[in-house]
Write an enzyme that holds these catalytic residues in place. Structure first.
Site, mmCIF file in Angstrom:
data_model
loop_
_atom_site.group_PDB
_atom_site.id
_atom_site.type_symbol
_atom_site.label_atom_id
_atom_site.label_comp_id
_atom_site.label_asym_id
_atom_site.label_seq_id
_atom_site.Cartn_x
_atom_site.Cartn_y
_atom_site.Cartn_z
ATOM 1 N N THR A 7 0.913 -1.590 -0.009
ATOM 2 C CA THR A 7 0.025 0.222 -0.134
ATOM 3 C C THR A 7 0.682 0.976 -0.060
ATOM 4 O OG1 THR A 7 -1.861 0.933 1.276
ATOM 5 C CG2 THR A 7 -0.007 -0.020 2.813
ATOM 6 N N ALA A 10 -0.967 5.616 3.839
ATOM 7 C CA ALA A 10 -0.545 6.581 5.693
ATOM 8 C C ALA A 10 -1.715 5.964 6.547
ATOM 9 C CB ALA A 10 0.018 7.176 5.709
ATOM 10 N N LYS A 12 -3.384 4.016 6.432
ATOM 11 C CA LYS A 12 -3.600 1.875 6.314
ATOM 12 C C LYS A 12 -2.696 0.847 6.971
ATOM 13 C CE LYS A 12 -6.692 0.093 2.656
ATOM 14 N NZ LYS A 12 -6.574 0.159 1.698
ATOM 15 N N ASP A 64 -7.510 -5.371 1.434
ATOM 16 C CA ASP A 64 -8.631 -5.284 0.441
ATOM 17 C C ASP A 64 -9.475 -4.757 0.924
ATOM 18 O OD1 ASP A 64 -8.765 -3.954 -3.114
ATOM 19 O OD2 ASP A 64 -9.965 -5.476 -2.655
ATOM 20 N N GLY A 146 -12.356 7.915 3.965
ATOM 21 C CA GLY A 146 -12.716 7.654 2.256
ATOM 22 C C GLY A 146 -14.793 8.122 2.340
ATOM 23 N N ASP A 148 -15.644 6.456 5.567
ATOM 24 C CA ASP A 148 -16.075 6.880 7.406
ATOM 25 C C ASP A 148 -16.855 8.297 7.958
ATOM 26 O OD1 ASP A 148 -14.069 5.031 7.694
ATOM 27 O OD2 ASP A 148 -12.135 6.198 8.758
ATOM 28 N N LYS A 168 -12.325 2.701 16.743
ATOM 29 C CA LYS A 168 -12.168 2.693 15.444
ATOM 30 C C LYS A 168 -11.222 1.040 15.129
ATOM 31 C CE LYS A 168 -11.650 2.731 9.622
ATOM 32 N NZ LYS A 168 -11.257 4.077 8.982
HETATM 33 P P1 IMP Z 1 -8.814 -0.369 -0.448
HETATM 34 O O1 IMP Z 1 -8.791 -1.415 -2.044
HETATM 35 O O2 IMP Z 1 -8.492 -1.639 0.091
HETATM 36 O O3 IMP Z 1 -7.868 0.987 -0.444
HETATM 37 O O4 IMP Z 1 -10.124 0.132 -0.567
HETATM 38 C C1 IMP Z 1 -11.029 0.901 -1.447
HETATM 39 C C2 IMP Z 1 -11.636 1.680 -0.492
HETATM 40 O O5 IMP Z 1 -12.531 1.536 0.211
HETATM 41 C C3 IMP Z 1 -10.692 2.630 0.228
HETATM 42 O O6 IMP Z 1 -10.904 3.824 -1.090
HETATM 43 C C4 IMP Z 1 -12.270 3.974 0.799
HETATM 44 O O7 IMP Z 1 -13.302 4.555 0.097
HETATM 45 C C5 IMP Z 1 -12.309 2.645 1.090
HETATM 46 N N1 IMP Z 1 -12.203 1.511 2.621
HETATM 47 C C6 IMP Z 1 -11.750 0.295 2.838
HETATM 48 N N2 IMP Z 1 -11.883 1.058 4.004
HETATM 49 C C7 IMP Z 1 -12.317 1.914 4.677
HETATM 50 C C8 IMP Z 1 -12.426 2.367 6.300
HETATM 51 O O8 IMP Z 1 -12.219 2.275 7.059
HETATM 52 N N3 IMP Z 1 -13.161 3.947 5.975
HETATM 53 C C9 IMP Z 1 -13.434 4.139 4.941
HETATM 54 N N4 IMP Z 1 -13.588 3.918 3.468
HETATM 55 C C10 IMP Z 1 -13.118 2.794 3.170
#
Ligand code: IMP
Length: 187
Positions: A7, A10, A12, A64, A146, A148, A168
């Protein structure tokens, strides 16, 4: 223990560092693979394997995750990051989600997180965590990232963005998946 994490986010990395056992060194290294999988599990494995090819003989981890809503048949799902198209915009994603759920009787949703791990000997594991909740009528809170500000987890009356990182992490999809990953890393 050093773990290469697929990834560049930051937020995450800091969420992961807060949950995985102390002494875990997380090294971000985004392999830049296209997330072509149809499921979170497929995408996590794609990223973990690509990172493992860059660091043979090391632990690698990829997650993911995304948001699934009942009223939209599971959307945005694996397309959570790009729900409102490119370039990726959290503001447009959140606005689109609120617009598509306008008037919906069922605002139930869940965050899902899949974590794929590749061990130094190449053994693969996949674990996951789910956090059920609902989508608020409007955004509130400034923490997190995101979706949240829109997501109210079950048992709470505030959004993830109002809860702060410790609360959280205790209930989130990523927290649950990371605690499961910790058991794979430190059996
Ligand atoms: P990723 O592919 O795991 O990076 O996550 C894809 C998308 O899901 C992110 O860009 C966020 O829009 C959403 N997402 C995943 N986890 C969260 C979270 O803990 N809070 C808010 N949005 C999240």
């Amino acid at each position: 223990m050093k773990i290469y994490v697929a990834t560049h986010n930051a937020h995450k990395i800091s969420e992961m560092a807060a949950i995985l056992p102390k002494g875990t060194e997380l090294v971000p290294d985004d392999p830049g693979v296209e997330e072509t999988g149809e499921t979170f599990e497929e995408n996590a494995l794609l990223k973990a394997r690509a990172t493992a090819r860059r660091h043979p003989g090391e632990w690698t981890l990829a997650d993911d995750s995304g948001l699934e809503t009942a009223a939209l048949g599971g959307a945005p799902g694996v397309r959570s990051a790009r729900f409102a198209g490119e370039p990726v915009s959290t503001a447009r994603n959140n606005a689109k989600l609120l617009a598509e759920l306008a008037g919906a009787a069922d605002r139930s949703a869940r965050f899902r997180c899949c974590i794929a791990l590749v061990a130094p000997d190449g053994t693969e594991s996949v674990v996951q965590g789910v956090c059920p909740g609902r989508i608020a009528e409007s955004a509130s809170g400034a923490e997190g990232f995101g979706y949240d500000p829109l997501f109210v987890p079950d048992g709470r009356d505030r959004t993830f963005a109002e809860l702060g990182p410790d609360e959280k992490n205790a209930i989130s999809h990523r927290g649950a998946a990371l605690r499961a990953a910790g058991k794979v890393l430190f059996p």
